[in-house]
Design an enzyme around this catalytic site. Structure first.
Site, mmCIF file in Angstrom:
data_model
loop_
_atom_site.group_PDB
_atom_site.id
_atom_site.type_symbol
_atom_site.label_atom_id
_atom_site.label_comp_id
_atom_site.label_asym_id
_atom_site.label_seq_id
_atom_site.Cartn_x
_atom_site.Cartn_y
_atom_site.Cartn_z
ATOM 1 N N SER A 1 1.818 1.105 6.414
ATOM 2 C CA SER A 1 0.622 1.349 5.596
ATOM 3 C C SER A 1 -0.049 2.657 5.988
ATOM 4 O O SER A 1 -0.449 3.454 5.140
ATOM 5 C CB SER A 1 -0.402 0.227 5.796
ATOM 6 N N ARG B 1 8.671 -14.377 -3.085
ATOM 7 C CA ARG B 1 8.852 -14.845 -1.704
ATOM 8 C C ARG B 1 8.735 -16.357 -1.576
ATOM 9 O O ARG B 1 9.311 -16.945 -0.659
ATOM 10 C CB ARG B 1 7.853 -14.140 -0.769
ATOM 11 N N ASP C 1 1.523 -10.308 4.396
ATOM 12 C CA ASP C 1 2.855 -9.810 4.742
ATOM 13 C C ASP C 1 3.524 -10.641 5.840
ATOM 14 O O ASP C 1 4.730 -10.521 6.067
ATOM 15 C CB ASP C 1 2.784 -8.350 5.206
HETATM 16 C C1 S3P Z 1 -0.498 -2.836 1.610
HETATM 17 C C2 S3P Z 1 -1.297 -3.807 1.088
HETATM 18 C C3 S3P Z 1 -0.830 -5.171 0.826
HETATM 19 C C4 S3P Z 1 0.469 -5.467 1.554
HETATM 20 C C5 S3P Z 1 1.461 -4.360 1.420
HETATM 21 C C6 S3P Z 1 0.896 -3.076 1.992
HETATM 22 C C7 S3P Z 1 -1.061 -1.502 1.818
HETATM 23 O O1 S3P Z 1 -0.610 -5.317 -0.557
HETATM 24 O O2 S3P Z 1 1.042 -6.664 1.080
HETATM 25 O O3 S3P Z 1 2.667 -4.674 2.105
HETATM 26 O O4 S3P Z 1 -0.457 -0.678 2.540
HETATM 27 O O5 S3P Z 1 -2.123 -1.234 1.240
HETATM 28 P P1 S3P Z 1 -1.784 -5.715 -1.590
HETATM 29 O O6 S3P Z 1 -2.766 -4.645 -1.590
HETATM 30 O O7 S3P Z 1 -1.083 -5.847 -2.888
HETATM 31 O O8 S3P Z 1 -2.330 -6.997 -1.076
#
Ligand code: S3P
Length: 435
Positions: free
Chosen positions: A22, A350, A319
């Site tokens: 992220s 999932r 996640d």
């Molecule tokens: C992420 C936010 C999450 C997460 C994804 C990474 C991010 O998704 O599931 O793997 O880096 O902002 P959502 O914003 O859809 O919840």
């Protein structure tokens, strides 16, 4: 390529994880918009982050990759150029959704595409708020990639997010850099705040008030006018650490130390879940670094308790749910996951992938529209099986861990998909597993 997982006796040793996925995405995008050269150390080697690097390269940023370090010379907030080919986000939802925000207010058009899985994931959640800001975005059935973005003049909005999503929040904040006025986003529940932190690091004007975040447009006098290049260290990825925390917990003799993990409080809810389940995990040497928190994690084996995971906790551990679900059969009471329909629109469905593969290993599973109920070990021990991860990295890694404590070998089909977030996962798991 298939991977064969043999049963293990414990997990012992030390490891370092790839840079947080992220955070790597965000640093790369903001570096592309900044003036000067940013040095991003311990940048993620995940395929998803390479997708981001390829996209910003196609938009004119100069990207040089070296051993763990990426140097990005940005073009300034108004200096990006149109790419002659579609920008390919690969398997990465973060790349597509955040770039949609970043590109909506440019003075050129862009096309964003991705692999088969990404083309099935919902994009309306970013299209809708960006349109409110004046963006011109079209998608297949108004919801799916490829997305056609015609650069437009944006205005600020106060957006009350209907869902807890860091990607949606980030898309709106990035678009806000190019809007006239100050754009605010209010979240219904806290989500990871790496975008806010990174925007601040690169010099944007950001204010936070509870669950509302406000960003000033770069061009309207209130803001600071530009983003400035930075040298930053990316912490290790806690969401990748979770597979090793789970694996080590399964065996009484385990003793594992994970170095330099990102422990931002908006990501550590998973450690609370593990603690509630009886896991022995300790944070060591916490320090703050460039707005983020970093530390080591020491983990030993422990008998894990089951229980219910639901409600406001879900977005904070979204996640990590595949791993928690795959631990269900190793707990006494089993694990139940509720309020997690979002899992159906991740890199795979999932919920379905977990139910199918847990059953292949002999677990008793009830699949529900918004979650699963997985019976505990009283329902019997898991046995090795052939696992189909449906191209989803977190499913492949979760079942590799489940396979370590099962009877007999487990085969993870098309295991290369782990490279989406953790290319060295299987090598590291085999190195640390005592057999
Ligand atoms: C992420 C936010 C999450 C997460 C994804 C990474 C991010 O998704 O599931 O793997 O880096 O902002 P959502 O914003 O859809 O919840």
């Amino acid at each position: 390529m298939n991977e064969i997982i043999q049963p293990a006796k414990s997990l012992t040793g030390a490891l370092e994880l790839p840079g947080d996925k992220s955070i790597s995405h965000r640093y790369a995008m903001l570096a592309a918009l900044a003036e000067g050269t940013s040095e991003l150390r311990h940048f993620s080697d995940a395929a998803d982050c390479h997708s981001t690097l390829n996209c910003i390269r196609a938009l004119g940023a100069d990207v040089k990759t070296g051993k763990g370090t990426v140097r990005i010379t940005g073009r300034g907030a108004r200096g990006l150029q149109s790419s002659w080919r579609a920008l390919d986000a690969g398997n990465s939802g973060t790349t597509m959704r955040l770039l949609a925000g970043m590109l909506a207010g440019q003075d050129f058009s862009s096309k964003l595409t991705g692999d088969d899985s990404l083309q099935k994931r919902p994009m309306k959640r970013v299209i809708a708020p960006l349109r409110e800001m004046g963006a011109d975005i079209r998608g297949r059935e108004d919801n799916f990639a490829p997305l056609e973005i015609r650069g437009a003049k944006l205005h600020a909005i106060d957006y009350k997010m209907p869902m807890a999503s860091a990607q949606v929040k980030s898309a709106v904040l990035l678009a806000g850099l190019f809007a006239e006025g100050a754009t605010s986003v209010t979240e219904p529940a806290r989500t990871r705040d790496h975008t806010e932190i990174a925007l601040e690091e690169f010099g944007a004007s950001i204010e936070r008030d509870g669950q509302t975040i406000r960003v000033h447009g770069l061009g309207n006098g209130n803001g600071r006018g530009k983003l400035v290049a930075k040298s930053l260290d990316v912490p290790g990825d806690l969401s990748s650490a979770v597979f090793f925390l789970a694996a080590a917990s399964l065996f009484p003799d385990s003793n594992l130390l994970i170095h330099n993990v990102g422990l931002n409080p908006t990501r550590t809810a998973i450690l609370d879940v593990f603690a509630e389940r009886g896991a022995s995990i300790h944070m060591l040497g916490l320090k703050s670094s460039q707005g983020e928190v970093i530390g080591d994690l020491a983990v030993k084996g422990a008998a894990l308790k089951g229980g219910v995971i639901s409600g406001r906790h879900i977005p904070l551990v979204i996640d990590e749910l595949p791993m928690l679900a795959a631990l269900g059969p190793y707990t006494e009471e089993g694990i139940e996951i509720r309020d997690a329909a979002e899992l159906r629109v991740k890199e795979s469905d999932r919920i379905a992938a977990l139910a199918e593969n847990l059953r292949r290993m002999g677990a008793k599973v009830e699949e529900r529209p918004d979650g699963l109920r997985i019976e505990g070990c009283r329902a019997g021990k898991l046995r090795g099986a052939e696992i189909d991860p449906h191209g989803d990295h977190r499913i492949a890694m979760a079942f590799a861990v489940a396979g370590l404590a099962a009877e007999g070998n487990t085969v993870i089909r098309d295991a290369d998909c782990a490279g989406v977030s953790f290319p060295a996962f299987f090598a590291e798991l085999n190195r640390l597993a005592e057999r």
